[in-house]
Design a protein around this motif. Structure first.
Motif, short mmCIF file in Angstrom:
data_model
loop_
_atom_site.label_atom_id
_atom_site.label_comp_id
_atom_site.label_asym_id
_atom_site.label_seq_id
_atom_site.Cartn_x
_atom_site.Cartn_y
_atom_site.Cartn_z
N THR A 43 2.68 -62.99 -28.17
CA THR A 43 3.14 -63.61 -29.40
C THR A 43 3.66 -62.55 -30.35
O THR A 43 3.29 -61.37 -30.27
N THR A 44 4.53 -62.99 -31.26
CA THR A 44 5.08 -62.07 -32.25
C THR A 44 4.12 -61.81 -33.41
O THR A 44 4.32 -60.86 -34.16
N SER A 45 3.07 -62.63 -33.53
CA SER A 45 2.07 -62.45 -34.60
C SER A 45 0.67 -62.49 -33.99
O SER A 45 0.00 -63.52 -34.03
N LYS A 47 -2.12 -61.14 -34.91
CA LYS A 47 -3.23 -61.28 -35.85
C LYS A 47 -3.37 -62.70 -36.39
O LYS A 47 -4.41 -63.06 -36.92
N LYS A 48 -2.33 -63.48 -36.26
CA LYS A 48 -2.33 -64.83 -36.81
C LYS A 48 -2.83 -65.87 -35.82
O LYS A 48 -3.34 -66.93 -36.21
N TYR A 49 -2.73 -65.56 -34.50
CA TYR A 49 -3.09 -66.52 -33.47
C TYR A 49 -4.15 -65.92 -32.54
O TYR A 49 -4.23 -64.70 -32.38
N GLN A 73 -4.71 -70.37 -42.99
CA GLN A 73 -3.70 -69.71 -43.82
C GLN A 73 -3.95 -70.04 -45.30
O GLN A 73 -4.36 -71.16 -45.65
N CYS A 82 8.36 -72.17 -39.48
CA CYS A 82 7.65 -70.99 -38.96
C CYS A 82 8.55 -70.27 -37.96
O CYS A 82 9.14 -70.89 -37.06
N ASP A 84 7.44 -67.79 -35.96
CA ASP A 84 6.65 -67.20 -34.88
C ASP A 84 7.06 -67.78 -33.54
O ASP A 84 7.45 -68.95 -33.42
#
Length: 320
Positions: A43-45, A47-49, A73, A82, A84
């Motif tokens: 994933t590109t994020s 820390k978010k997922y 969030q 979004c 992402d």
């Protein structure tokens, strides 16, 4: 290589977005070929997922699921859009490879090696509105089903001045509806029932139910408790009397067995002492006999010397 390894369902990640709340999405991977397929999720994020599991092996014609959890969030993205994205890489692996053997080198694009890559978008969905309030004629009013529930809750509690229902007219707006006799019968039932309930007293309730006064009930309960306690005490005494002889017998048998074991131990120790004494006497006798005669080694040496002397003397006798 044009064949597809995996079939992904759904083709995008949909999350119900609410501030300060987590949201999860389930993705299913189906193996379309007759070989073992290893996959990896990026994933590109990161820390978010949170992806569980982010790697795995799918058997031929098998399926595997992984869950993507979006962390809570604090702020909402503009227009719920979004950017992402997720990337699912897959490749063929030989039989016997486990998840512990999967490394990042397996998904590098080398010569003669095919890596299938599929991208998934993230779509944010706003939560559905609560169906409590419904707009009617420009004013916010309750749902009719909620009004019915409120009326049902009000009836058993007592009498309330409920206004008559309103009827909409084209000229004058809202007008009260005339109540007929049939409607009055239903409305009169409630106040009459409430009046009867208010006039009733605890004494009358006891009389109708044929119950004794509260003082008699307490006395009866106290007597019943005392009788139960006495019965329990008698039962305990009987049980002790019945179990006492059996307990005594068990104690006697245990004592007898202990005495027998102790006697056997004493007899065994005596036998061991006697055997030790006999062995010591035998050893002394053997030592005395050996010391009284010639040693066996001395006898062997004399015999050997005699044979050697006879061998040397025998040729001299023949020459003479």
């Amino acid at each position: 290589m044009t064949t597809e390894f995996l079939q992904i369902d759904p083709t995008e990640l949909r999350f119900v977005f609410e501030l300060k709340k987590q949201s999860s999405c389930l993705i299913q991977l189906a193996n379309k070929v007759d070989q073992y397929i290893a996959f990896k999720v990026k994933t590109t994020s990161p820390k978010k997922y949170c992806v569980r599991p982010n790697i795995g092996i799918i058997k031929p014609k098998g399926k595997c699921d992984f869950t993507v959890t979006m962390q809570a969030q604090q702020t909402a993205p503009p227009n719920m859009h979004c950017k992402d994205k997720f990337l699912i890489q897959s490749t063929v692996v030989p039989f016997g490879v486990t998840e512990d053997d999967i490394t990042s080198d397996m998904f590098t694009k080398d010569i003669g090696k095919y890596i299938e890559e599929k991208k998934l978008k993230v779509v944010l969905i706003s939560p559905p509105p609560s169906p409590v309030l419904l707009p009617m004629n420009g004013d916010v009013k309750q749902d009719p089903s909620d009004q019915i529930n409120v009326l049902k809750d009000r009836v058993p509690r007592g009498v309330e001045n409920i206004p008559p229902p309103l009827r909409v007219s084209a000229e004058k707006g809202l007008e009260p509806v005339l109540v007929t006799r049939e409607d009055k019968t239903d409305e009169d039932i409630v106040p009459r029932h409430a009046e009867n309930v208010g006039d009733m007293k605890p004494a009358k309730d006891d009389a109708l139910l044929n119950l004794p006064p509260k003082g008699d009930v307490q006395l009866n309960l106290a007597k019943g408790c005392e009788e139960l306690k006495s019965r329990l005490g008698m039962m305990d005494l009987k049980l002790r009397e019945v179990r006492a002889p059996e307990f005594r017998l068990s104690i006697m048998t245990a004592e007898v067995t202990i005495l027998r074991v102790n006697e056997e131990r004493r007899a065994n120790t005596k036998d061991k002492d006697l055997l030790k004494k006999e062995l010591e006497v035998m050893k002394r006798k053997v030592n005395v006999k050996v010391q009284a005669g010639f040693p066996l080694l001395f006898v062997y040496m004399v015999a050997l010397v005699g044979v050697a002397v006879g061998y040397y003397i025998h040729p001299v006798i023949h020459k003479a």
